[in-house]
Scaffold this active site. Structure first.
Site, PDB file in Angstrom:
ATOM      1  N   CYS A  16       0.852  -1.183   0.000  1.00 23.66           N
ATOM      2  CA  CYS A  16       0.000   0.000   0.000  1.00 23.66           C
ATOM      3  C   CYS A  16       0.891   1.237   0.000  1.00 23.66           C
ATOM      4  O   CYS A  16       2.118   1.146   0.102  1.00 23.66           O
ATOM      5  CB  CYS A  16      -0.906   0.005   1.230  1.00 23.66           C
ATOM      6  SG  CYS A  16       0.018   0.118   2.793  1.00 23.66           S
ATOM      7  N   CYS A 100       2.783   5.797   8.970  1.00 27.85           N
ATOM      8  CA  CYS A 100       1.809   5.928   7.891  1.00 27.85           C
ATOM      9  C   CYS A 100       0.948   7.164   8.140  1.00 27.85           C
ATOM     10  O   CYS A 100       0.442   7.358   9.259  1.00 27.85           O
ATOM     11  CB  CYS A 100       0.925   4.683   7.831  1.00 27.85           C
ATOM     12  SG  CYS A 100      -0.422   4.825   6.629  1.00 27.85           S
ATOM     13  N   HIS A 128      -0.043  -4.650  19.816  1.00 28.72           N
ATOM     14  CA  HIS A 128       0.357  -4.272  18.460  1.00 28.72           C
ATOM     15  C   HIS A 128       1.024  -2.901  18.522  1.00 28.72           C
ATOM     16  O   HIS A 128       0.547  -1.996  19.219  1.00 28.72           O
ATOM     17  CB  HIS A 128      -0.857  -4.227  17.537  1.00 28.72           C
ATOM     18  CG  HIS A 128      -0.503  -4.080  16.093  1.00 28.72           C
ATOM     19  ND1 HIS A 128      -0.180  -2.866  15.525  1.00 28.72           N
ATOM     20  CD2 HIS A 128      -0.396  -4.996  15.098  1.00 28.72           C
ATOM     21  CE1 HIS A 128       0.102  -3.031  14.245  1.00 28.72           C
ATOM     22  NE2 HIS A 128      -0.027  -4.318  13.964  1.00 28.72           N
ATOM     23  N   GLU A 130       1.110  -0.374  16.568  1.00 23.22           N
ATOM     24  CA  GLU A 130       0.266   0.771  16.224  1.00 23.22           C
ATOM     25  C   GLU A 130      -0.626   1.162  17.393  1.00 23.22           C
ATOM     26  O   GLU A 130      -0.798   2.349  17.691  1.00 23.22           O
ATOM     27  CB  GLU A 130      -0.602   0.456  15.001  1.00 23.22           C
ATOM     28  CG  GLU A 130      -1.466   1.652  14.598  1.00 23.22           C
ATOM     29  CD  GLU A 130      -2.522   1.327  13.550  1.00 23.22           C
ATOM     30  OE1 GLU A 130      -3.578   1.986  13.560  1.00 23.22           O
ATOM     31  OE2 GLU A 130      -2.275   0.421  12.722  1.00 23.22           O
ATOM     32  N   THR A 168      -5.816   0.812  12.412  1.00 21.93           N
ATOM     33  CA  THR A 168      -6.113   0.945  10.980  1.00 21.93           C
ATOM     34  C   THR A 168      -6.138  -0.379  10.229  1.00 21.93           C
ATOM     35  O   THR A 168      -6.621  -0.431   9.091  1.00 21.93           O
ATOM     36  CB  THR A 168      -5.086   1.868  10.296  1.00 21.93           C
ATOM     37  OG1 THR A 168      -3.781   1.279  10.391  1.00 21.93           O
ATOM     38  CG2 THR A 168      -5.080   3.242  10.928  1.00 21.93           C
ATOM     39  N   CYS A 198      -7.819   1.749   7.286  1.00 26.36           N
ATOM     40  CA  CYS A 198      -7.239   2.379   6.101  1.00 26.36           C
ATOM     41  C   CYS A 198      -7.850   1.818   4.822  1.00 26.36           C
ATOM     42  O   CYS A 198      -8.373   0.705   4.773  1.00 26.36           O
ATOM     43  CB  CYS A 198      -5.723   2.241   6.107  1.00 26.36           C
ATOM     44  SG  CYS A 198      -5.079   0.758   5.329  1.00 26.36           S
ATOM     45  N   SER A 227      -0.748  -7.736  11.003  1.00 27.49           N
ATOM     46  CA  SER A 227      -2.157  -7.738  11.395  1.00 27.49           C
ATOM     47  C   SER A 227      -3.064  -7.833  10.183  1.00 27.49           C
ATOM     48  O   SER A 227      -3.982  -8.659  10.144  1.00 27.49           O
ATOM     49  CB  SER A 227      -2.473  -6.474  12.191  1.00 27.49           C
ATOM     50  OG  SER A 227      -3.852  -6.395  12.494  1.00 27.49           O
ATOM     51  N   SER A 270       1.898  -5.356   3.502  1.00 26.19           N
ATOM     52  CA  SER A 270       3.342  -5.236   3.717  1.00 26.19           C
ATOM     53  C   SER A 270       4.129  -6.316   2.974  1.00 26.19           C
ATOM     54  O   SER A 270       5.337  -6.434   3.164  1.00 26.19           O
ATOM     55  CB  SER A 270       3.656  -5.301   5.217  1.00 26.19           C
ATOM     56  OG  SER A 270       3.050  -6.435   5.816  1.00 26.19           O
TER      57      SER A 270
END
Length: 327
Positions: A16, A100, A128, A130, A168, A198, A227, A270
């Protein structure tokens, strides 16, 4: 036994815009400042990408004490807490932020509403990076919920000013279910104007929803720590498909393909396309004779690089490199 005849490729799949940007930040920093360049946490959750960048001169660390004074440090795409940011700045490190922009949007929203006295319910997975980064934007006042049951246990200090934010890379369907439970318990909760999940996560999940009913087996290319890759495999399985996730072509088990005529193939946000092509090659070796891409959304979003890493045309690296170091 019958062997696979057709490989059906999900669209979109793989990298992405946020992953493209994060990898390019590391590669440009190495070229501009020389190795080693230090990266806090894996830049993205993919074994191949991390090993490739490590071979080019990136050093992945978890503790900032492992970064020499004056060195170049890059924050991963998942984002960091304010405490980590303050520590890095206090040590005088040369910092580039590969967070991001869609994660940064959540951080900005949290900071803005916190100044107005809001508490937060965050939908996400404990541990996680994030989630740790988003919850670390404030010293307190963010309550993590991982499922509907957690919502019943949340005890905010007040409910007049309560907002919900989301990791996200969650399952879109799971997030919708948990958000509904939050609204049911806290009818006045403030939700983001645009969904936090996202666009790339949603697009890849939508593609798997179209793919899964058309195939006998779904293969998701992605690392165990990713994830969004895990959510793709779970979604395919939830839709009734036999589904496996592989970190590389070496994880494929030939027995999975016994009696399978049509194989669906996708990749987490990813996972580089080179891994998808290697998997295609292995499945072809088992007997597949055709490869067909599904119709799907064509993503064209590109995020700008941080100041200090833009180069002139003569030294421009082009798009992120996904082949072996030096190739």
């Amino acid at each position: 036994m019958p062997t696979p005849q057709t490989i059906l490729l999900a669209e979109p799949r793989g990298f992405c815009a946020g992953v493209d940007r994060a990898i390019e930040i590391v590669e440009r920093a190495i070229q501009k400042f020389g190795a080693p360049v230090y990266v806090r946490h894996e830049i993205v959750h993919n074994t191949y990408v991390v090993n490739d960048l490590r071979a080019k001169g990136a050093v992945f660390i978890e503790a900032l004490c492992d970064v020499p004074s004056g060195a170049t440090l890059i924050f991963s795409a998942h984002g960091v807490s304010q405490a980590v940011r303050r520590e890095a700045e206090g040590r005088g490190l040369h910092i580039f932020d590969a967070t991001c922009p869609l994660v940064t949007k959540v951080h900005v929203e949290v900071a803005k509403l916190a100044k107005q006295g809001y508490e937060f319910i965050m939908i996400g997975h404990k541990g996680h990076p994030e989630v740790e980064g988003t919850m670390g934007q404030l010293d307190c006042g963010i309550h993590l919920v991982e499922d509907v049951q957690d919502v019943a246990r949340v005890q905010p200090a007040q409910t007049d000013k309560l907002a919900v934010v989301t990791q996200t890379t969650l399952s879109v369907d799971d997030a919708i279910e948990i958000a509904a439970a939050v609204r049911a318990r806290f009818p006045g909760v403030r939700e983001p104007k645009l969904q936090d999940i996202c666009y790339a996560t949603q697009n890849r999940q939508d593609a798997v929803k179209l793919l899964s009913p058309q195939v006998d087996l779904v293969i998701v290319v992605g690392s165990p720590t990713s994830s969004n890759s895990n959510r793709l495999r779970e979604l395919a399985a939830k839709l009734g498909a036999v589904a496996h996730m592989v970190d590389s072509v070496d994880d494929l088990d030939p027995q999975w393909f016994d009696g399978v005529a049509r194989v669906g193939l996708t990749a987490g946000a990813s996972a580089p396309e080179i891994l998808v092509q290697e998997v295609i090659g292995r499945i072809k070796a088992l007997g597949a004779v055709s490869v067909r891409s599904m119709a799907g959304i064509q993503e064209s979003l590109k995020f700008p690089l941080p100041k200090g890493l833009k180069m002139d045309a003569a030294t421009d690296l082009g798009p992120p490199q996904t082949g072996p170091a030096g190739s």
